[in-house]
Motif scaffolding. Structure first.
Motif, mmCIF file in Angstrom:
data_model
loop_
_atom_site.group_PDB
_atom_site.id
_atom_site.type_symbol
_atom_site.label_atom_id
_atom_site.label_comp_id
_atom_site.label_asym_id
_atom_site.label_seq_id
_atom_site.Cartn_x
_atom_site.Cartn_y
_atom_site.Cartn_z
ATOM 1 N N LYS A 3 -34.539 -13.473 11.281
ATOM 2 C CA LYS A 3 -33.550 -12.579 10.693
ATOM 3 C C LYS A 3 -33.754 -11.165 11.216
ATOM 4 N N CYS A 4 -32.656 -10.448 11.357
ATOM 5 C CA CYS A 4 -32.796 -9.054 11.796
ATOM 6 C C CYS A 4 -31.628 -8.205 11.331
ATOM 7 N N PHE A 77 -25.715 -3.870 11.325
ATOM 8 C CA PHE A 77 -25.308 -5.243 11.593
ATOM 9 C C PHE A 77 -26.403 -6.186 11.090
ATOM 10 N N GLN A 78 -25.991 -7.370 10.678
ATOM 11 C CA GLN A 78 -26.942 -8.364 10.186
ATOM 12 C C GLN A 78 -26.840 -9.631 11.020
ATOM 13 N N GLY A 79 -27.972 -10.207 11.395
ATOM 14 C CA GLY A 79 -27.924 -11.421 12.205
ATOM 15 C C GLY A 79 -29.286 -11.985 12.497
ATOM 16 N N TYR A 80 -29.434 -12.523 13.726
ATOM 17 C CA TYR A 80 -30.656 -13.232 14.109
ATOM 18 C C TYR A 80 -31.031 -12.894 15.545
ATOM 19 N N VAL A 96 -24.180 -17.396 10.664
ATOM 20 C CA VAL A 96 -23.406 -16.197 10.321
ATOM 21 C C VAL A 96 -21.914 -16.470 10.159
ATOM 22 N N ILE A 157 -29.346 -11.583 20.561
ATOM 23 C CA ILE A 157 -29.084 -11.209 19.168
ATOM 24 C C ILE A 157 -27.668 -11.643 18.817
ATOM 25 N N PHE A 159 -24.976 -11.401 15.730
ATOM 26 C CA PHE A 159 -24.850 -10.580 14.521
ATOM 27 C C PHE A 159 -23.400 -10.327 14.148
#
Length: 385
Positions: A3-4, A77-80, A96, A157, A159
């Motif tokens: 997660k990032c 931003f949210q993601g992987y 996502v 990435i 996101f």
């Protein structure tokens, strides 16, 4: 797959040789916030910063709330973060992608050696989402969700946008200013706006005991504490006992000049505090012609006591715009608490809107005579946050 949060900055990327000063300040604040939540890894990707969770149960939502209050961040931003193989990319996209939604795939190869070109990757991932995620359809013009895939030399990435940040410049990068701070709506908003431009603020509040009670002080402290959350640290604040000045002004000054002369004395005290704190400017919550004391003529009369730059970030806003901003930053509900401040107690019935500087100075001399040569103001200094 980890997660990032991917953090985008605004005008920082336009800075020239001094860019590292702004970036280092922002990175420090990001790391400080992350450390309060849990173990995270920090990494820079081009003009963005990634905060990568070291555990699968990391609470990114809590971290987003903290990052939203850091000046200098424009979008979170949210993601992987995943490996570069197509299988890993697809797995993260499933994490996502929203069900029953329109979407668009936007990929970018920062590493041009990656074998799949951006358009081909968009097509392959788009078809994958359509087949695997219920109720989805492609809308390249106005999608409800944009799924971003950015390919770097060592990782990918994936996101989507989470929230907008506050923007502006990192707190403390634009110098220090003294803020004339009341418990009303305007001055907290003015202070916040200067904080957004990178200024470190030193609130100065004038009170008139016993005419103003403890409730008015507590209200001001609550406002300062709220702003300290944006600063990321307690704010050094001055609470000035202004009773002797107000009584002398009320006794010696024609009613129409009471407000202007009072503000000139506030200005002198603020200037002294600015010198003590090595501040380079004075912030006020004045908006042009909002009230009688805030006409151009009266502002000019007050400005005569300052040797520093006077900053009026609200000068061109109307009351509705200021209230909207106060609601946005969270100070409005505190500001409207019913408490008596020193300005309201001594406000004249018919204030002058076009003060004459000669008349003001003559009235002011009588106040100095009333106060005496040995007069000094009393104040208490606190760190609030």
């Amino acid at each position: 797959m980890k997660k990032c949060l991917l953090i985008s900055v605004g005008e920082l990327i336009l800075k020239g040789k001094n860019r590292n000063i702004f970036e280092n300040t922002l990175i420090k604040k990001i790391k400080e916030k992350a450390e309060t939540i849990g173990p995270y890894e920090f990494k820079k990707y081009r003009a963005r910063y990634a905060v990568i969770a070291k555990t699968d149960d990391a609470n990114l939502q809590e971290l987003i709330l903290k990052f939203r209050k850091i000046f200098g961040i424009t979008v979170i931003f949210q993601g992987y973060v995943v490996s570069r193989d197509i299988g890993s990319i697809k797995k993260s996209v499933l994490k996502v992608a929203e069900k029953n939604s329109t979407f668009k795939i936007r990929s970018k190869r920062h590493d041009k050696s990656y074998s799949i070109k951006s358009l081909d990757l968009n097509r392959e991932i788009g078809e994958f989402v359509l087949s695997e995620v219920q109720g989805t359809s492609v809308d390249v013009h106005n999608p409800k969700q944009v799924i971003n895939i950015e390919i770097f030399e060592d990782s990918v990435i994936v996101f989507t946008e989470a929230v907008r940040g506050m923007g502006g410049l990192p707190y403390g990068t634009a110098g220090r200013v003294v803020s004339l701070f009341s418990g009303e709506i305007d001055s907290p908003v003015a202070s916040w706006m200067m904080m957004k431009r990178g200024c470190e603020i030193i609130p100065v509040h004038f009170h008139t005991p016993p005419y103003t009670g403890e409730g008015s002080i507590l209200k001001v402290k609550d406002l300062i504490k709220h702003l300290a959350d944006f600063a990321g640290k307690p704010l050094v604040s001055y609470f000035v006992n202004f009773t002797s000045v107000q009584l002398a002004v009320k006794k010696c000054v024609p009613d129409k000049y009471v407000t202007v002369v009072s503000r000139r004395f506030m200005g002198r005290i603020a200037e002294e505090i600015a010198s003590l704190e090595n501040a380079k400017g004075i912030v006020t919550g004045e908006a042009l012609a909002q009230v009688a004391s805030q006409t151009l003529e009266n502002m000019l009369c007050v400005d005569g006591v300052f040797g520093l730059t006077v900053l009026r970030p609200l000068v061109g806003l109307d009351k509705e715009e200021i209230v909207k901003k106060a609601r946005y930053i969270g100070t409005y509900d505190i500001s409207i608490r019913k408490e008596v401040d020193c300005c309201h107690l001594f406000v004249p019935k018919r204030p002058e809107t076009k003060a004459n500087i000669a008349g003001v100075c003559n009235a002011e001399k009588k106040v100095f005579e009333q106060l005496g040569k040995d007069w000094k103001y009393d104040c208490i200094v606190e760190k609030i946050g």
